[in-house]
Design an enzyme around this catalytic site. Structure first.
Site, PDB file in Angstrom:
ATOM      1  N   ALA A  44       0.842  -1.194   0.000  1.00 11.58           N
ATOM      2  CA  ALA A  44       0.000   0.000   0.000  1.00 11.58           C
ATOM      3  C   ALA A  44       0.874   1.241   0.000  1.00 11.58           C
ATOM      4  O   ALA A  44       2.022   1.223   0.444  1.00 11.58           O
ATOM      5  CB  ALA A  44      -0.904  -0.001   1.230  1.00 11.58           C
ATOM      6  N   CYS A  45       0.327   2.327  -0.510  1.00  9.92           N
ATOM      7  CA  CYS A  45       1.019   3.611  -0.538  1.00  9.92           C
ATOM      8  C   CYS A  45       1.305   4.048   0.896  1.00  9.92           C
ATOM      9  O   CYS A  45       0.444   3.881   1.761  1.00  9.92           O
ATOM     10  CB  CYS A  45       0.136   4.632  -1.250  1.00  9.92           C
ATOM     11  SG  CYS A  45       0.913   6.223  -1.489  1.00  9.92           S
ATOM     12  N   PRO A  46       2.452   4.559   1.229  1.00 11.12           N
ATOM     13  CA  PRO A  46       3.575   4.914   0.367  1.00 11.12           C
ATOM     14  C   PRO A  46       4.661   3.840   0.332  1.00 11.12           C
ATOM     15  O   PRO A  46       5.817   4.142   0.051  1.00 11.12           O
ATOM     16  CB  PRO A  46       4.100   6.193   1.007  1.00 11.12           C
ATOM     17  CG  PRO A  46       3.954   5.915   2.485  1.00 11.12           C
ATOM     18  CD  PRO A  46       2.649   5.102   2.591  1.00 11.12           C
TER      19      PRO A  46
END
Length: 78
Positions: A16-18
């Site tokens: 998942a971001c980041p």
């Protein structure tokens, strides 16, 4: 398809971001100047995060390749 030969690969698919960007930054920090790192990411946010970071950090984004299920970023360390 690019013919760039990376010195190292970061496979951040599924992160998942980041996460993908953080993984790339960690690898770049330990790389030598001129090394090319290939980042594999299936997170769409990487399409904006990686180019913005590369420019801010003074590294060069050599290429971005869109695959069916992920993107590949080739970044050369300054």
């Amino acid at each position: 398809m690019t013919d760039i030969e990376p010195d190292d690969i970061v496979d951040a698919r599924g992160a998942a971001c980041p996460g993908p960007l953080m993984d790339l930054i960690g690898k770049i920090r330990s790389a030598e100047s001129g090394d090319v790192i290939r980042l594999l990411s299936d997170n769409d946010q990487s399409l904006t995060d990686v180019p913005e970071w590369a420019e801010e950090a003074g590294n060069e984004l050599l290429a971005v390749e869109e695959r069916d299920d992920h993107n590949e970023f080739y970044v050369e360390k300054a």
